[in-house]
Design an enzyme around this catalytic site. Structure first.
Site, mmCIF file in Angstrom:
data_model
loop_
_atom_site.group_PDB
_atom_site.id
_atom_site.type_symbol
_atom_site.label_atom_id
_atom_site.label_comp_id
_atom_site.label_asym_id
_atom_site.label_seq_id
_atom_site.Cartn_x
_atom_site.Cartn_y
_atom_site.Cartn_z
ATOM 1 N N HIS A 234 -1.384 46.280 -10.188
ATOM 2 C CA HIS A 234 -2.367 45.538 -11.010
ATOM 3 C C HIS A 234 -3.774 45.724 -10.439
ATOM 4 O O HIS A 234 -4.406 44.765 -9.964
ATOM 5 C CB HIS A 234 -1.955 44.063 -10.959
ATOM 6 C CG HIS A 234 -2.623 43.148 -11.930
ATOM 7 N ND1 HIS A 234 -3.982 42.929 -11.963
ATOM 8 C CD2 HIS A 234 -2.107 42.353 -12.899
ATOM 9 C CE1 HIS A 234 -4.267 42.053 -12.910
ATOM 10 N NE2 HIS A 234 -3.161 41.686 -13.489
ATOM 11 N N GLU B 87 -4.155 48.939 -15.091
ATOM 12 C CA GLU B 87 -2.926 48.712 -14.332
ATOM 13 C C GLU B 87 -1.854 49.757 -14.661
ATOM 14 O O GLU B 87 -1.587 50.027 -15.840
ATOM 15 C CB GLU B 87 -2.411 47.306 -14.646
ATOM 16 C CG GLU B 87 -3.466 46.231 -14.387
ATOM 17 C CD GLU B 87 -3.162 44.917 -15.059
ATOM 18 O OE1 GLU B 87 -1.969 44.574 -15.189
ATOM 19 O OE2 GLU B 87 -4.117 44.225 -15.475
HETATM 20 O O1 TA6 Z 1 -2.497 42.059 -16.330
HETATM 21 C C1 TA6 Z 1 -3.118 41.108 -17.152
HETATM 22 C C2 TA6 Z 1 -2.489 39.739 -16.900
HETATM 23 O O2 TA6 Z 1 -1.119 39.752 -17.247
HETATM 24 C C3 TA6 Z 1 -3.281 38.695 -17.686
HETATM 25 O O3 TA6 Z 1 -2.514 38.177 -18.765
HETATM 26 C C4 TA6 Z 1 -3.627 37.643 -16.624
HETATM 27 O O4 TA6 Z 1 -2.616 36.687 -16.545
HETATM 28 C C5 TA6 Z 1 -3.714 38.532 -15.382
HETATM 29 O O5 TA6 Z 1 -2.586 39.390 -15.506
HETATM 30 C C6 TA6 Z 1 -3.794 37.824 -14.060
HETATM 31 O O6 TA6 Z 1 -2.600 37.141 -13.793
HETATM 32 P P1 TA6 Z 1 -2.557 36.214 -12.454
HETATM 33 O O7 TA6 Z 1 -1.160 35.659 -12.422
HETATM 34 O O8 TA6 Z 1 -2.859 37.119 -11.289
HETATM 35 O O9 TA6 Z 1 -3.638 35.196 -12.646
#
Ligand code: TA6
Length: 303
Positions: free
Chosen positions: A172, A275
């Site tokens: 991510h 990601e």
């Molecule tokens: O990758 C995008 C995502 O799935 C968004 O929906 C948002 O939730 C982000 O990840 C961050 O997630 P986190 O649990 O690190 O706050």
């Protein structure tokens, strides 16, 4: 890391003087600090999280929030969190941690290898009594990060149990940008995606992607290389990948940022997540003894 191994203990075991040392980072959490010939960088044992990569002669490529918490059991906000064995919320279990549990665990440092001007750091984690309460599978997960003029992150999952399992995985990555309003993302033209800001509706990407509102898009069935063109910093970050069929693009924008305790209210302007994943319909099924390796390969150039 053994129960009581300090950063100093680990440095004595794994440190490479003048190249890569194990030191106490933010929150006194142990990290490997890389000062190799071709790049500098950092990788915390918490979540095996790469939090910095600076190729020789270039600026920092990754974003880390100034408001990030730095504590065992808490995910770092920024860098490259590893989302596994599920992505997003766990189906049917609203109490389970978002994006799985491995990013909030202390991993084991396995090796630091110098290879010319590059350094490769390997960290691993495995199923235990705690993780089995959340996910009843036996697994071993290794993150190998090579810091050089190119950043290569290889996430290898092994099924060490007696029955098959399905898992999702995402690197991510938070890319640091000069101004989100001047970012263009190329390479997703014509790719179908699920728009998580619009009830997960399936849409089709037309041309380059710019970010002018909350963006949370899961691009499907794509092995494409993506270019993040940063007009403000006048650079292009190329994100290529191996064995990954989905790509997620995310920026929380204004309202979501304000609701995040570990992200500054204005920090949404300073990053874009591209990601490298296998999520949703691209989850991977592993039989006992099988392995799967997914790679993200990051390059940066002046543009
Ligand atoms: O990758 C995008 C995502 O799935 C968004 O929906 C948002 O939730 C982000 O990840 C961050 O997630 P986190 O649990 O690190 O706050």
């Amino acid at each position: 890391m053994g129960a009581h191994e300090t950063a100093a203990d680990l440095d004595r075991k794994f440190g490479v003087p003048g190249v890569a040392r194990v030191v106490e980072g933010n929150g006194r959490l142990p990290k490997v600090a890389v000062t190799a010939g071709n790049a500098s960088g950092e990788m915390y044992l918490l979540g095996a999280e790469v939090t910095s990569w600076k190729p020789q002669g270039a600026e920092e490529v990754l974003f880390v929030s100034a408001a990030s918490k730095w504590a065992d059991g808490k995910a770092i906000r920024g860098g490259v969190p590893i989302c596994c064995p599920w992505f997003g919320n766990k189906a049917g279990d609203p109490k389970a941690p978002a994006h799985g549990f491995v990013r909030a665990k202390a991993w084991q440092l396995e090796s630091i290898e110098k290879n010319g001007g590059d350094v490769t750091i390997s960290m691993a984690t495995a199923g235990d009594a705690e993780t089995r309460k959340l996910w009843p599978s036996d697994f071993r997960l290794v993150q190998r990060a090579t810091f050089g003029s190119v950043l290569v992150m290889e996430l290898e999952m092994t099924n060490t149990g007696q029955s098959s399992f399905r898992f999702e995985a995402a690197l991510h990555t938070y890319f640091r940008v000069g101004d989100i309003a001047q970012v263009r993302i190329r390479g997703l033209d014509g790719i179908r995606y699920l728009d998580k800001t619009d009830g997960n509706r399936e849409k089709l990407q037309k041309g380059e992607l710019t970010i002018g509102t909350e963006t949370d898009s899961v691009y499907l069935d794509t092995a494409h290389t993506v270019d993040l063109i940063d007009g403000a910093l006048r650079r292009t970050i190329e994100v290529s990948k191996e064995n990954s069929r989905s790509t997620v693009v995310w920026n929380p924008w204004i309202v979501k940022s304000k609701a995040m305790a570990d992200l500054g209210d204005d920090e949404w302007k300073q990053f874009a997540c591209v990601e490298t994943c296998n999520v949703a319909g691209h989850a991977i099924e592993l039989a006992p003894g099988q392995k799967h390796s997914m790679k993200a390969i990051i390059r940066t150039s002046r543009s």
